[in-house]
Design a protein around this motif. Structure first.
Motif, PDB file in Angstrom:
ATOM      1  N   ASN A 149       2.531  86.972  50.812  1.00 52.77           N
ATOM      2  CA  ASN A 149       1.616  87.758  49.987  1.00 52.77           C
ATOM      3  C   ASN A 149       2.214  88.096  48.625  1.00 52.77           C
TER       4      ASN A 149
ATOM      5  N   PRO B 134       2.524  88.458  44.484  1.00 52.96           N
ATOM      6  CA  PRO B 134       1.516  88.852  43.495  1.00 52.96           C
ATOM      7  C   PRO B 134       0.861  87.638  42.826  1.00 52.96           C
TER       8      PRO B 134
ATOM      9  N   TYR C 167       8.157  96.138  46.198  1.00 53.86           N
ATOM     10  CA  TYR C 167       6.779  96.571  46.014  1.00 53.86           C
ATOM     11  C   TYR C 167       6.644  97.168  44.615  1.00 53.86           C
TER      12      TYR C 167
ATOM     13  N   GLU D   3       1.782  98.619  40.135  1.00 52.37           N
ATOM     14  CA  GLU D   3       0.439  98.136  39.778  1.00 52.37           C
ATOM     15  C   GLU D   3      -0.405  97.809  41.002  1.00 52.37           C
ATOM     16  N   PHE D   4       0.271  97.647  42.166  1.00 54.98           N
ATOM     17  CA  PHE D   4      -0.447  97.364  43.414  1.00 54.98           C
ATOM     18  C   PHE D   4      -0.383  98.546  44.375  1.00 54.98           C
TER      19      PHE D   4
ATOM     20  N   THR E 244      -0.561  96.024  49.041  1.00 55.92           N
ATOM     21  CA  THR E 244      -1.424  94.910  48.632  1.00 55.92           C
ATOM     22  C   THR E 244      -0.635  93.614  48.411  1.00 55.92           C
ATOM     23  N   TYR E 245       0.289  93.614  47.438  1.00 59.18           N
ATOM     24  CA  TYR E 245       1.128  92.440  47.179  1.00 59.18           C
ATOM     25  C   TYR E 245       2.591  92.886  47.108  1.00 59.18           C
ATOM     26  N   TRP E 246       3.477  91.967  47.441  1.00 60.61           N
ATOM     27  CA  TRP E 246       4.916  92.260  47.391  1.00 60.61           C
ATOM     28  C   TRP E 246       5.688  90.958  47.221  1.00 60.61           C
ATOM     29  N   ARG E 247       6.972  91.109  46.974  1.00 64.41           N
ATOM     30  CA  ARG E 247       7.836  89.934  46.826  1.00 64.41           C
ATOM     31  C   ARG E 247       8.974  90.008  47.829  1.00 64.41           C
TER      32      ARG E 247
ATOM     33  N   HIS F  86       9.593  89.036  37.586  1.00 70.48           N
ATOM     34  CA  HIS F  86       8.296  89.586  37.976  1.00 70.48           C
ATOM     35  C   HIS F  86       7.598  90.028  36.701  1.00 70.48           C
TER      36      HIS F  86
END
Length: 563
Positions: free
Chosen positions: A351, A353, A472, A475-476, A480-483, A511
Motif C-alpha cells: 500500500n 503512496p 506513515y 497527508e494520509f 491509508t498509505y505507508w511505506r 518520499h
C-alpha cells in the motif's frame, strides 16, 4: 463521608484465609476470595498479620503511562532502614525496569483515614469496608493531594489508579518490603529461594490479594486458580494489581482471533508457557511445534514444582499473506493452555503512496495526531537449569555390612536473560531539492529518511534483530498509505531507508510531499518492528520533523524570451 458515585472499581480482590503466622495483601473492588493458610514460619522467614500496604500510582488511561511517582500507604510503621526496591509500579516493571535493591530511606504514608483490614486471620473478609474505603471522596482527595494531582483532573475520566498489594516481612533474617510483582522478580533472581521459604506469602496470598475481574490497562482478567500458589510468570503478567477508574465503562478489550501477527518472509519466535508437576532430567518435558507441515522439537524444558518455563521456536514466515494454525504438543509432566496458536501473516509492502501530481488539492485537510503504536523496548525471560543435590544415606544390611545410597533430589537455578532495543530516526531534505535550507523546505519536494535499530541481548541465539520498519505520513492521516522501508544493513545494528521511488526521475530513495501540504511542521511516523524474543516482539514508535514553508511553484518563474 461523601462518596464519589461515578467511581467504578474494575478489579477483583482476593482475600487470604490465614493461620496465626500469615500473609496479607491489600486492594478493593468487585470482590471474590482466594488464597489460603500460611503454614508455619521461622524466625528468619516470617510475616505478621497486618503488616501490609498498598502502592498507588496514577496512570493515564489513553496510553497507560504512569504520571506520578508511586506512593506506599500502610497502617503500620515499618522501619525506614529495611530493604526495598524503591517506588516502581507494576507497569514500569512490565515495561522493562529492573529491580534495584535499596537499604534504608524507605518512605511510606499512614493515611489519616485508617485503611480497613483486608485479610483477617480467621478467614472472614471485609469486602464492604474495603469497597467503601477506596470509593470514599476524602480518600481519593487525599491520594490526589499526596501524588500531586488535581482532584477534579484525577476523577475527570482521563486517569486511573493502579493499586498493588504490598507486604512487609522478614526474609533470611532481614526485613523487606515488596509488591507481589517485586516478590516474583526477586524470587527469579534468587533461583526460587523466596518461593521455597515463603510460598504462602510471596506466591499465594500476596499476589492473589488483587487481580482483575475485567481486563484493563493492558492487563487480562485472571481466570486461573484462586487457591493455589502462582508462578512467577503469572504474577508478573496478571496478579497483584487492582484498578480504580472514574468512567462508566472500562476500556474495551482488545479482541483478536489471532495469537500472533507476523510479517511475510520474517524470522519470528513463537512461545508457549509450560507448567504442571515438575520437569527434570529424570522426568523431562518436550514440546513439539507443528508449523506449516514442519515439526520443530524443543527439549530440555525444565522447571521446579509449582513454577513454569517458556518454550519457544524460531522460524521464518512464508512470503505470502495467509492465516496459519500452529499445533503444540507437550510430552512429559507439563502442559500448556495454548495447544492451538492462531497466526496471521500480513504484507506491509502492498500500500505505498500514489504518485503526487502538480494539480493535487486537498482543501479539507486537517492534521491528525501521531498514533500510539505498540512499543516494547525491553524483554525479559529466564531458563531453569536443574542440578543434582546428592544426599548419601547408609543402608545397613548386617552387623558389618551395608551400602551407601544417594537419596538426593533435583535443585534448580534460574538463569536470567534480557534484550533491549534502541533506535534513531532522521528525516532530511532530498539532495535534489534546490531551495531547501536546513530543516526547512517547500511542499512538493522530496525527503529522505534513515532509521537505525540496535538490539543487544545476553542470549543472542534466542532473539532476532530488527527486520522491518514502516513509515506513515501526515497527508494520509498516518494511515491509508505507508511505506515499508528497505533494510540496507542487517544484524544487531540494522539500518533502514526509503526504497527507491519509481516516480523519482533519479530513482532516489525519496518520499514526495504533496504540493498542497500547508506550511508548518511536517512529522513522519515510523514503526520499527520485528525484533523477536521469547518474551514477544520489541518495537518502537518513532517520529522526526521538518518544517514546510512555501511550495514548489514558488521556485518557478515564467517570463517572455525576448522582453
Amino acid at each position: 463521608m461523601k462518596k464519589i458515585l461515578k467511581i467504578l472499581i474494575v478489579f477483583i480482590m482476593l482475600f487470604s484465609l490465614m493461620m496465626p503466622i500469615v500473609v496479607f495483601a491489600v486492594g478493593d473492588g468487585n470482590i471474590d476470595s482466594g488464597g489460603g493458610g500460611m503454614g508455619d514460619g521461622t524466625s528468619t522467614d516470617k510475616w505478621s498479620p497486618g503488616y501490609d500496604g498498598v502502592r498507588v500510582t496514577v496512570v493515564r488511561a489513553s496510553d497507560h503511562a504512569t504520571v506520578t511517582t508511586p506512593i506506599d500507604l500502610t497502617n503500620k510503621q515499618p522501619p525506614s532502614t529495611m530493604f526495598h526496591f524503591g517506588k516502581v509500579s507494576k507497569i514500569q516493571y512490565n515495561g522493562g525496569r529492573n529491580l534495584s535493591p535499596i537499604q534504608g530511606a524507605y518512605s511510606y504514608i499512614n493515611p489519616s483515614q485508617t485503611m480497613p483490614r483486608i485479610v483477617s486471620t480467621n478467614g472472614s473478609s471485609n469486602i464492604a469496608a474495603i469497597k467503601s474505603y477506596f470509593t470514599d471522596e476524602q480518600v481519593i482527595r487525599s491520594i490526589a493531594s499526596i501524588t500531586g494531582m488535581d482532584f477534579d483532573i484525577l476523577i475527570g475520566g482521563d486517569y486511573k489508579l493502579l493499586l498493588e498489594p504490598m507486604a512487609y516481612y522478614t526474609f533470611q533474617g532481614v526485613m523487606i518490603a515488596t509488591t507481589a510483582t517485586e516478590a516474583a522478580m526477586y524470587d527469579e533472581q534468587l533461583s526460587g529461594l523466596l518461593r521455597n521459604k515463603m510460598v504462602f506469602l510471596s506466591h499465594k496470598n500476596l499476589p492473589l490479594a488483587m487481580f482483575l475481574e475485567v481486563g484493563d490497562l493492558g492487563y487480562p482478567a485472571w481466570s486461573g486458580s484462586t487457591t493455589k500458589a502462582a508462578s512467577n510468570a503469572d504474577i508478573k503478567s496478571s496478579l497483584g494489581l487492582g484498578i480504580v477508574r472514574f468512567t462508566e465503562q472500562p476500556e474495551p478489550p482488545m479482541v483478536s482471533a489471532y495469537d500472533y501477527e507476523y510479517r511475510v518472509n520474517t524470522e519470528v519466535i513463537t512461545s508457549v508457557m509450560i507448567s504442571g508437576g515438575q520437569s527434570d532430567p529424570d522426568s523431562p518435558t518436550r514440546v513439539i511445534f507443528i508449523i506449516d507441515g514442519r515439526t520443530y522439537n524443543v527439549g530440555n524444558v525444565y522447571y521446579p514444582s509449582g513454577d513454569s518455563q517458556l518454550a519457544w521456536v524460531k522460524w521464518t514466515t512464508p512470503d505470502t499473506e495467509q492465516d496459519m494454525v500452529i499445533d503444540v504438543i507437550v510430552n512429559g509432566p507439563g502442559s500448556t493452555s495454548k495447544s492451538i496458536i492462531n497466526v496471521k501473516i500480513v504484507d506491509f509492502d502492498k500500500n505505498p503512496p500514489p504518485n503526487p501530481v502538480a494539480d493535487d488539492r486537498n482543501d479539507s485537510f486537517s492534521h491528525s495526531s501521531v498514533p500510539n503504536r505498540e512499543e516494547k523496548t525491553n524483554a525479559n525471560w529466564s531458563i531453569w537449569s536443574p542440578w543434582w543435590r546428592a544426599y548419601w544415606v547408609w543402608h545397613s544390611t548386617g552387623e558389618d555390612s551395608g551400602y551407601w545410597c544417594d537419596h538426593g533430589w533435583w535443585e534448580f537455578d534460574l538463569e536470567q536473560y534480557t534484550a533491549r532495543l534502541s533506535s534513531d530516526m532522521s528525516i532530511k531534505n532530498d539532495s535534489k531539492n534546490p531551495t531547501a535550507s536546513g530543516s526547512t523546505f517547500k511542499s512538493g519536494y522530496g525527503i529522505n529518511q534513515t532509521v537505525t535499530g540496535n538490539v543487544s541481548s545476553n542470549q543472542s541465539s534466542a532473539i532476532t534483530y530488527v527486520q522491518n520498519a514502516v513509515s506513515y505520513f501526515p497527508e494520509f492521516g498516518y494511515e491509508t498509505y505507508w511505506r515499508l522501508l528497505e533494510r540496507v544493513s542487517s544484524g544487531s545494528n540494522a539500518r533502514f531507508e526509503f526504497k527507491k521511488n519509481n516516480y523519482s526521475t533519479y530513482k532516489n530513495r525519496t518520499h514526495f510531499t504533496p504540493i498542497w501540504m500547508p506550511d508548518g511542521v511536517y512529522t513522519v511516523n515510523t514503526w520499527l518492528i520485528d525484533a523477536w524474543t521469547p518474551d514477544g516482539m520489541l518495537s518502537m514508535n518513532l517520529i522526526d520533523t521538518l518544517t514546510i514553508k512555501g511550495n514548489l511553484w514558488q521556485d518557478w518563474h515564467i517570463a517572455p524570451l525576448n522582453p
